[in-house]
Design an enzyme around this catalytic site. Structure first.
Site, PDB file in Angstrom:
ATOM      1  N   CYS A 191       0.827  -1.212   0.000  1.00 30.69           N
ATOM      2  CA  CYS A 191       0.000   0.000   0.000  1.00 30.69           C
ATOM      3  C   CYS A 191       0.854   1.251   0.000  1.00 30.69           C
ATOM      4  CB  CYS A 191      -0.882   0.038   1.252  1.00 30.69           C
ATOM      5  SG  CYS A 191      -1.948  -1.384   1.478  1.00 30.69           S
TER       6      CYS A 191
ATOM      7  N   CYS B  96      -2.528   4.927   2.890  1.00 33.35           N
ATOM      8  CA  CYS B  96      -3.700   4.067   2.672  1.00 33.35           C
ATOM      9  C   CYS B  96      -4.644   4.131   3.877  1.00 33.35           C
ATOM     10  CB  CYS B  96      -3.262   2.626   2.434  1.00 33.35           C
ATOM     11  SG  CYS B  96      -4.634   1.508   2.041  1.00 33.35           S
TER      12      CYS B  96
ATOM     13  N   CYS C 168      -2.496  -2.890  -3.525  1.00 30.21           N
ATOM     14  CA  CYS C 168      -3.781  -2.679  -2.853  1.00 30.21           C
ATOM     15  C   CYS C 168      -4.783  -2.060  -3.834  1.00 30.21           C
ATOM     16  CB  CYS C 168      -3.564  -1.749  -1.657  1.00 30.21           C
ATOM     17  SG  CYS C 168      -5.081  -1.224  -0.825  1.00 30.21           S
TER      18      CYS C 168
ATOM     19  N   CYS D 220      -5.907   1.841  -2.357  1.00 31.03           N
ATOM     20  CA  CYS D 220      -5.069   3.046  -2.486  1.00 31.03           C
ATOM     21  C   CYS D 220      -4.289   3.104  -3.798  1.00 31.03           C
ATOM     22  CB  CYS D 220      -4.116   3.161  -1.300  1.00 31.03           C
ATOM     23  SG  CYS D 220      -2.846   1.866  -1.234  1.00 31.03           S
TER      24      CYS D 220
END
Length: 341
Positions: free
Chosen positions: A36, A40, A67, A70
């Site tokens: 991430c 995030c 992810c 994000c």
């Protein structure tokens, strides 16, 4: 992987969901197999399940996937806008108009100015001027003639370059010739920190270091005229010694140092740190208006030629540990102890 000494800083950024660190690293979560952005919004993982990577490519090599919340591999619109403006500035012979850069990015002038300054530490105009000055300095260092380097860097006349370079201390020609035409007076004195080399031009101190001597100075300024001591130098040397021995007292010691615009901004912030206090690299980066440039601040810190007077020893790791120091941690500990830090 991110270096061990940066991991505490990375984790602090993750806990704060600090957008200023997006793009500087990604957070890999071993239990979920994803990575991430630092900002995030997902629930924070346990620290022992986290690994930090310089970018998405490294995280993918480790078997992680991006992810979907994000989108860490996406470059933000703001970043694209600033990067495009930088390319425009680099390709322009003149300083581009701020209004034009903002229009190309699709932002208002005021918003783009703030955005560019936050990401680079400089306004677009200042960035353009600094880039031009650095191009001239590089050409001079490569052995080009002063006049040729000035015009090649984009200056319309030599006078414009000399006006811009006055803040750097040494004459432009000295850049190309290892200090040619400059007289540097020097001495090595014993202090509580060990042997200290102090060297100065007529404008101010250009080198302060520990456990160095005349040979080291000659290697740094191979074409300068080096003169040991001197009547006028003695007074300055005494003031330098007092500044080192009693850092909590006010001292005004002139300096003759040069660097890039960013380096000089960092050095100014270092000189603002009061004796007895410390700052982290992230603190300095934020203070110069470029919170993403933590590593660049570390590099600027290491490029400091004037120890103590530009107090790079007052920069420590985010966890409060000492970190590194060009002259060894023993000297750094003594400096901070003398200052009460």
């Amino acid at each position: 992987m991110i270096a061990d000494h940066d991991e505490d800083l990375c984790w602090t950024a993750v806990l704060a969901r600090d957008r200023a660190f997006d793009g500087r690293f990604v957070t890999g979560v071993l239990t979920t197999g994803i990575y991430c952005r630092p900002s995030c919004s997902a629930r924070h993982p346990r620290r022992e399940n986290v690994r930090f990577f310089a970018g998405g490519a490294e995280a993918r090599v480790a078997g992680l996937r991006p992810c979907k919340r994000c989108l860490p591999d996406d470059v933000s619109r703001d970043e694209k806008a600033v990067l495009a403006a930088i390319e425009t500035i680099k390709a322009s012979e003149e300083v581009p108009a701020l209004a034009g850069l903002a229009a190309d990015a699709g932002y208002s002038v005021s918003h783009f100015q703030r955005l560019f300054s936050r990401m680079t530490g400089l306004s677009p105009a200042a960035y353009s001027r600094a880039l031009r000055l650095e191009r001239a300095a590089e050409a001079l260092s490569a052995g080009d003639s002063v006049t040729g380097a000035i015009y090649e860097a984009g200056y319309s006349a030599p006078s414009r370059f000399y006006e811009a370079s006055e803040r750097l201390g040494m004459a432009p020609s000295a850049w190309a010739n290892g200090g040619k035409g400059v007289t540097i007076r020097w001495a090595v004195v014993e202090t509580y920190l060990g042997p200290m080399l102090v060297a100065a031009t007529d404008k101010g101190v250009c080198r302060l270091s520990f456990n160095e001597g005349a040979d080291d100075l000659a290697a740094r300024f191979p074409a300068a005229e080096l003169a040991e001591g001197g009547e006028g130098f003695s007074a300055l040397l005494g003031e330098v010694i007092r500044a080192v021995e009693a850092p909590d007292q006010p001292h005004v010691v002139p300096l003759d140092v040069r660097g890039t615009a960013f380096q000089e901004a960092v050095w100014r912030e270092l000189r603002r740190i009061p004796a007895g206090e410390t700052r982290s690299y992230a603190d300095i980066a934020a203070a110069v208006g470029s919170p993403k440039a933590v590593r660049a601040c570390g590099s600027a810190n290491g490029a400091n030629n004037v120890a103590v007077l530009i107090p790079c020893h007052r920069v420590v790791r985010s966890d409060g540990s000492l970190g590194g120091y060009a002259y060894g941690l023993d000297i750094k500990r003594k400096l901070l102890a003398r200052e009460g830090g």
